[in-house]
Design a protein around this motif. Structure first.
Motif, PDB file in Angstrom:
ATOM      1  N   SER A 243     -41.791-104.082  56.099  1.00  0.00           N
ATOM      2  CA  SER A 243     -42.672-103.638  55.227  1.00  0.00           C
ATOM      3  C   SER A 243     -42.270-102.216  54.454  1.00  0.00           C
ATOM      4  N   GLY A 244     -41.080-102.260  54.207  1.00  0.00           N
ATOM      5  CA  GLY A 244     -40.742-100.948  53.560  1.00  0.00           C
ATOM      6  C   GLY A 244     -40.057-100.024  54.329  1.00  0.00           C
ATOM      7  N   ASN A 245     -39.216 -99.045  53.881  1.00  0.00           N
ATOM      8  CA  ASN A 245     -38.490 -98.072  54.431  1.00  0.00           C
ATOM      9  C   ASN A 245     -38.794 -96.757  54.099  1.00  0.00           C
ATOM     10  N   ILE A 246     -39.204 -95.884  54.946  1.00  0.00           N
ATOM     11  CA  ILE A 246     -39.722 -94.225  54.594  1.00  0.00           C
ATOM     12  C   ILE A 246     -38.541 -93.836  53.907  1.00  0.00           C
ATOM     13  N   PHE A 247     -37.361 -93.840  54.131  1.00  0.00           N
ATOM     14  CA  PHE A 247     -36.389 -93.172  53.786  1.00  0.00           C
ATOM     15  C   PHE A 247     -36.392 -93.008  52.059  1.00  0.00           C
ATOM     16  N   THR A 248     -36.283 -94.419  51.702  1.00  0.00           N
ATOM     17  CA  THR A 248     -36.203 -94.688  50.392  1.00  0.00           C
ATOM     18  C   THR A 248     -37.488 -94.115  49.648  1.00  0.00           C
ATOM     19  N   GLU A 249     -38.743 -94.239  50.348  1.00  0.00           N
ATOM     20  CA  GLU A 249     -39.837 -93.660  49.676  1.00  0.00           C
ATOM     21  C   GLU A 249     -39.883 -92.248  49.658  1.00  0.00           C
ATOM     22  N   PHE A 250     -39.482 -91.485  50.618  1.00  0.00           N
ATOM     23  CA  PHE A 250     -38.984 -90.148  50.469  1.00  0.00           C
ATOM     24  C   PHE A 250     -38.075 -89.596  49.306  1.00  0.00           C
ATOM     25  N   CYS A 251     -36.989 -90.490  49.276  1.00  0.00           N
ATOM     26  CA  CYS A 251     -36.083 -89.924  48.172  1.00  0.00           C
ATOM     27  C   CYS A 251     -36.840 -90.316  46.728  1.00  0.00           C
ATOM     28  N   GLY A 252     -37.599 -91.343  46.641  1.00  0.00           N
ATOM     29  CA  GLY A 252     -38.425 -91.582  45.400  1.00  0.00           C
ATOM     30  C   GLY A 252     -39.348 -90.592  45.113  1.00  0.00           C
ATOM     31  N   ALA A 253     -40.098 -90.182  46.193  1.00  0.00           N
ATOM     32  CA  ALA A 253     -40.995 -89.199  45.834  1.00  0.00           C
ATOM     33  C   ALA A 253     -40.510 -87.882  45.526  1.00  0.00           C
ATOM     34  N   THR A 254     -39.329 -87.535  46.165  1.00  0.00           N
ATOM     35  CA  THR A 254     -38.524 -86.371  45.825  1.00  0.00           C
ATOM     36  C   THR A 254     -38.008 -86.477  44.479  1.00  0.00           C
ATOM     37  N   TRP A 255     -37.517 -87.540  43.833  1.00  0.00           N
ATOM     38  CA  TRP A 255     -36.981 -87.596  42.454  1.00  0.00           C
ATOM     39  C   TRP A 255     -38.427 -87.581  41.610  1.00  0.00           C
ATOM     40  N   SER A 256     -39.309 -88.017  41.947  1.00  0.00           N
ATOM     41  CA  SER A 256     -40.580 -88.058  41.078  1.00  0.00           C
ATOM     42  C   SER A 256     -41.207 -86.654  40.874  1.00  0.00           C
ATOM     43  N   GLY A 257     -41.070 -85.849  41.960  1.00  0.00           N
ATOM     44  CA  GLY A 257     -41.480 -84.521  42.049  1.00  0.00           C
ATOM     45  C   GLY A 257     -40.680 -83.674  41.037  1.00  0.00           C
ATOM     46  N   LEU A 258     -39.375 -83.621  41.222  1.00  0.00           N
ATOM     47  CA  LEU A 258     -38.214 -82.998  40.440  1.00  0.00           C
ATOM     48  C   LEU A 258     -38.641 -83.293  38.998  1.00  0.00           C
ATOM     49  N   ARG A 259     -38.642 -84.574  38.829  1.00  0.00           N
ATOM     50  CA  ARG A 259     -38.692 -85.104  37.251  1.00  0.00           C
ATOM     51  C   ARG A 259     -39.992 -84.622  36.619  1.00  0.00           C
ATOM     52  N   GLY A 260     -41.009 -84.717  37.567  1.00  0.00           N
ATOM     53  CA  GLY A 260     -42.371 -84.320  37.145  1.00  0.00           C
ATOM     54  C   GLY A 260     -42.471 -82.853  36.778  1.00  0.00           C
ATOM     55  N   LYS A 261     -41.855 -82.061  37.609  1.00  0.00           N
ATOM     56  CA  LYS A 261     -41.834 -80.547  37.441  1.00  0.00           C
ATOM     57  C   LYS A 261     -41.226 -80.011  36.115  1.00  0.00           C
ATOM     58  N   CYS A 262     -39.920 -80.831  35.968  1.00  0.00           N
ATOM     59  CA  CYS A 262     -39.277 -80.655  34.713  1.00  0.00           C
ATOM     60  C   CYS A 262     -39.822 -80.839  33.402  1.00  0.00           C
ATOM     61  N   LYS A 263     -40.590 -81.973  33.453  1.00  0.00           N
ATOM     62  CA  LYS A 263     -41.569 -82.211  32.240  1.00  0.00           C
ATOM     63  C   LYS A 263     -42.654 -81.619  31.968  1.00  0.00           C
ATOM     64  N   ALA A 264     -43.181 -80.897  33.185  1.00  0.00           N
ATOM     65  CA  ALA A 264     -44.673 -80.276  33.298  1.00  0.00           C
ATOM     66  C   ALA A 264     -44.491 -78.911  32.425  1.00  0.00           C
ATOM     67  N   GLU A 265     -45.370 -79.009  31.516  1.00  0.00           N
ATOM     68  CA  GLU A 265     -45.576 -77.681  30.666  1.00  0.00           C
ATOM     69  C   GLU A 265     -45.841 -76.457  31.162  1.00  0.00           C
ATOM     70  N   THR A 266     -46.793 -76.573  31.896  1.00  0.00           N
ATOM     71  CA  THR A 266     -47.101 -75.374  32.958  1.00  0.00           C
ATOM     72  C   THR A 266     -46.729 -75.642  34.478  1.00  0.00           C
ATOM     73  N   LYS A 267     -45.958 -74.747  34.832  1.00  0.00           N
ATOM     74  CA  LYS A 267     -45.557 -74.881  36.449  1.00  0.00           C
ATOM     75  C   LYS A 267     -46.265 -73.759  37.180  1.00  0.00           C
ATOM     76  N   ASP A 268     -47.520 -74.155  37.360  1.00  0.00           N
ATOM     77  CA  ASP A 268     -48.342 -73.325  38.260  1.00  0.00           C
ATOM     78  C   ASP A 268     -48.403 -73.815  39.621  1.00  0.00           C
ATOM     79  N   LYS A 269     -48.143 -74.976  39.866  1.00  0.00           N
ATOM     80  CA  LYS A 269     -48.236 -75.538  41.265  1.00  0.00           C
ATOM     81  C   LYS A 269     -47.312 -75.111  42.326  1.00  0.00           C
ATOM     82  N   GLU A 270     -47.763 -75.108  43.596  1.00  0.00           N
ATOM     83  CA  GLU A 270     -46.969 -74.241  44.685  1.00  0.00           C
ATOM     84  C   GLU A 270     -45.823 -75.057  45.143  1.00  0.00           C
ATOM     85  N   HIS A 271     -45.727 -76.410  45.108  1.00  0.00           N
ATOM     86  CA  HIS A 271     -44.485 -76.973  45.762  1.00  0.00           C
ATOM     87  C   HIS A 271     -44.210 -78.144  44.640  1.00  0.00           C
ATOM     88  N   PHE A 272     -42.929 -78.331  44.408  1.00  0.00           N
ATOM     89  CA  PHE A 272     -42.519 -79.624  43.316  1.00  0.00           C
ATOM     90  C   PHE A 272     -42.961 -80.765  43.618  1.00  0.00           C
TER      91      PHE A 272
END
Length: 803
Positions: A243-272
């Motif tokens: 049913s899936g691997n949590i490590f790959t999901e963690f890496c995917g979420a990390t990449w999604s968060g970093l990419r989302g923060k780079c693209k965001a116009e306003t960076k006012d959230k506490e955690h990436f």
């Protein structure tokens, strides 16, 4: 009345539920088929440690790598062994499941062991008894395949065993007993193989004085037995669906968060991670991921610990080759000293848990996980300080290896003139000093040697094109260029010879052994500088018996040596016999020499430690040829008696005199550091994160070991010091720096987990369970942490960590 009736009904329901639970507890049988998993683990661990325990010796003394290159290969292999568990976990969770992953990858593992065995057969190299390029290529491929195999199944076996037990109280008790047996099978396999494999490589086979092929064949057979044991229970194993691997999901979420923060116009959230795609990743999951990052930061100094810890299998073994392991009739092999670690870990685990830690608690010093780990890292540096001082003493007792060792022998009155007027210098006018051996065993022999250096590393030459020139006044024809290259040692033997009624100086250049024996034996280069075909026979006297030590089927061709790495034999009181023929000997159909009466023969007396010139009768236990010593045996024709010859014995290196048990203190200290670091690291991490994050934390824990071995490769390649002792001291200083960084991180680490977030009864998210840990949070990857630890309960409220 109604209220009383409802209370009575609820009480009855509770009694029925309690009775059902009690009945279920009584009917929970022990899953006997887990013994197939235990058998698999024992055999696999024997196979792995049986191969790894002799790996550095095999690379150095069989394949001919220098010690630095052998160390690099060893640590690259170890790094891969701790990288591929990530791949194995992903494959098991997402595609094949644990059972099929173990089966399929175990066959890959077995193939690697078979290839390793084949690489240890020298005859595959054009039928010769000396290994070559083919052996080297097969060995390197085999190591990669073995790393895939052992790493691929690492996260699956223990977790599959844990899955076989019920989740009730009886199941938990059964689970505890299972992992006690699991831990025992790991240690039994590693203990036995670390002791037995060095003995197997000492056997004689395939026309050689060693037998690495058998030493690797036994682990290969045990790996096949491991597969068979596992398959016997296959139909009984319980397995959760893929049913899936949590490590790959963690890496995917990390990449999604970093990419989302780079693209965001306003960076006012506490955690990436707040910028991650919340349609793909749930808010609960992202919240759990946030707890992992502080622990990853705490893991940053850990690779330095693993870098030093894993040098037990490389540098510590190479140090042991320079020490005396002979105790009466018993010889401790250098690679057998690694057995100290599993023995000490078994002794120290209960000692620390039941005595040392409680003593600190009683005096008011709370031994928190962070304090244990900080102390463990500082103690790691102490282990290498101890190792450095031991190595310094080894240097004092062992004469160094030399890039050039010229042995000049002349007869008659011209000797003194030759000694004072012979020069040897390099193209950059580096003049070599003459050396006189105070324990010389031949008259009129002069030695020219480079300055004393170190066994493992040497600063000269700095380039591969260095040339030396040997010349002597009175011998105008002797202007001898000598090529020297890095990681080689040249020998030059010169002797007077009568040519056309004139004395000339005849010289023979040859490669001398660059390493001491890896088996506490004596090494001797059998040198034939003449134009005759020569047979050396070395006789040993021991236990009132005389035996031949050398292979009587090896006849040395004119101006050749027996082997550049020397002929090895056990220490003893010996006599050397030389036979010479003018014509090449013929061989029979089986390839054996047809001996005819020799033209010339000569022999020494029985050579003893108290009388190097020899005794007419052997004297027991009076050894000149001791373990670790290196010699050159040269045979030259007698100019006066044409039916005789002369034997010259030249010592190139002293015997090992420092007892190998002086390594025990550094093994004791490094094992204490392991108990405080390795055992505690995961305990700390799992009290600070959600249960669903155990897989992610295990993955990063394994990666610290991987990166530690990569650091070892870097340390060796940059040559931090010209001596091994210097390298040990520098590594100790580096470890102190890493430990201080860890202490600072510990002081500023803040536990911000709200009360009840990681309640013990929290439901696990399906498909995210870590393959290396059971349902209760106990560490099951015992091969890495060496202990099962119950999770410590979290405090009643959020507080700063008491470092």
């Amino acid at each position: 009345m109604a209220d009383k009736k409802e209370e009575k009904d609820e009480s009855a329901v509770a009694e029925v539920a309690a009775y059902d639970n009690e009945l279920e507890e009584e009917e929970t049988p022990y899953p006997y088929y887990v013994f197939f998993i235990l058998g698999n683990e024992f055999c696999e661990r024997y196979a792995y440690y049986g191969m790894r325990s002799i790996l550095v010796i095999f690379l150095t003394y069989f394949l001919g790598f220098d010690k630095d290159t052998a160390t690099v290969i060893y640590h690259v292999f170890a790094a891969l062994c701790y990288f591929f568990p990530l791949i194995g976990g992903i494959v098991a969770d997402s595609y094949w499941g644990k059972v099929n992953t173990i089966i399929y990858i175990s066959f890959v593992y077995f193939l690697g062991m078979v290839l390793m065995t084949v690489s240890a057969v020298p005859q595959i190299n054009s039928g010769q008894d000396v290994p070559g390029t083919i052996n080297t290529v097969i060995a390197l491929v085999a190591l990669f395949v073995i790393a895939v195999g052992t790493g691929g199944i690492k996260p699956c076996v223990s977790a599959l065993g844990g899955d076989q037990f019920a989740e009730n109280e009886t199941g938990k008790k059964q689970l505890s007993s299972f992992f006690a047996l699991f831990y025992g099978s790991i240690n039994a396999g590693s203990l036995l193989s670390t002791f037995i494999s060095p003995l197997l490589r000492e056997l004689k086979c395939l026309n050689r004085a060693d037998c690495y092929a058998i030493a690797f064949l036994i682990p290969a057979v045990l790996m096949l037995v491991a597969i068979a044991a596992f398959l016997f229970g296959k139909s009984q194993y319980k397995e959760k669906p893929v049913s899936g691997n949590i490590f790959t999901e963690f890496c995917g979420a990390t990449w999604s968060g970093l990419r989302g923060k780079c693209k965001a116009e306003t960076k006012d959230k506490e955690h990436f991670l707040d910028y991650a795609d919340q349609e793909k990743f749930s808010l609960k999951r992202l919240t759990e991921f946030k707890y992992v990052y502080p622990i990853i930061v705490m893991y940053l100094p850990m690779p330095f610990f693993w870098a030093l810890f894993d040098m037990q299998g490389s540098r510590f073994v190479l140090t042991a080759t320079q020490m005396d392991g002979v105790f009466g009739s018993v010889t401790i092999k250098p690679d057998q000293m690694q057995i100290m670690n599993p023995i000490l870990i078994l002794a120290f685990l209960p000692l620390f848990q039941s005595l040392i830690y409680p003593c600190f608690e009683k005096i008011g010093f709370s031994m928190t996980p962070l304090r244990k780990m900080s102390g463990g890292q500082l103690i790691t540096s102490l282990a290498f300080v101890v190792a450095g001082f031991v190595q310094l003493n080894v240097h004092l007792t062992v004469k160094s290896n030399y890039w050039i060792d010229a042995n000049i022998e002349v007869d008659g009155e011209s000797a003194n003139t030759l000694v004072t007027e012979m020069t040897m210098k390099s193209i950059d006018d580096y003049v070599f000093t003459q050396f006189t051996d105070k324990e010389d065993y031949n008259k009129n022999v002069t030695y020219f040697r480079t300055p004393s250096q170190d066994w493992l590393q040497d600063n000269y030459p700095q380039a591969d094109d260095r040339k030396l020139t040997l010349s002597a006044v009175g011998y105008p024809d002797l202007v001898m260029p000598i090529d020297i290259h890095e990681h080689t040692t040249k020998g030059v033997y010169c002797y007077e010879k009568l040519l056309n009624n004139r004395k000339e100086l005849e010289c023979k250049e040859y490669n001398s052994p660059n390493e001491k024996s890896g088996s506490n034996r004596v090494k001797a280069v059998l040198l034939n500088p003449t134009n005759s075909y020569t047979l050396f026979e070395i006789f040993d006297y021991k236990d009132d018996q005389v035996s031949v030590l050398t292979n009587s089927t090896v006849v040395i061709s004119p101006t050749e040596v027996s082997t550049s790495d020397g002929t090895e034999f056990e220490r003893g009181v010996v006599k050397v016999v030389v036979k010479m023929w003018d014509d090449e000997l013929k061989k029979d159909a089986d390839g054996n020499y047809i001996f005819v009466p020799q033209i010339r023969t000569c022999e020494t007396k029985w050579i003893t430690g108290s009388n190097p010139t020899g005794e007419d009768s052997p004297v027991a236990d009076d050894y000149l040829f001791g373990p670790g010593s290196i010699w050159t045996f040269a045979a030259v024709e007698d100019e006066v008696d044409s039916s005789s010859c002369k034997i010259r014995i030249i010592r190139d290196s002293k015997m090992n005199t420092m007892n190998v048990f002086w390594l025990i203190p550094q093994y004791v200290v490094i094992t204490v550091a392991e108990v405080m670091n390795s055992v505690t690291g995961l305990e700390f991490a799992y009290t600070q994160s959600p249960k669903s994050m155990k897989s992610v934390l295990q993955s990063f824990w394994l990666l610290t070991t991987c990166f530690g071995n990569i650091l070892d490769v870097f340390f060796v390649e940059i040559s931090m010091a010209p001596t091994q002792s210097g390298e040990y001291f520098i590594l100790a200083a580096i470890m102190v720096g890493a430990a201080l960084i860890f202490v600072l991180l510990s002081i500023f680490y803040y536990e911000y987990v709200p009360e009840g977030t990681f309640d013990e009864n929290e439901e696990e998210i399906e498909g995210t369970k870590n393959d290396a840990f059971d349902k209760t949070g106990e560490a099951l990857e015992l091969d890495d942490v060496k202990v099962d630890k119950e999770k410590e309960a979290l405090g009643d409220k959020s507080v700063a960590v008491d470092f």
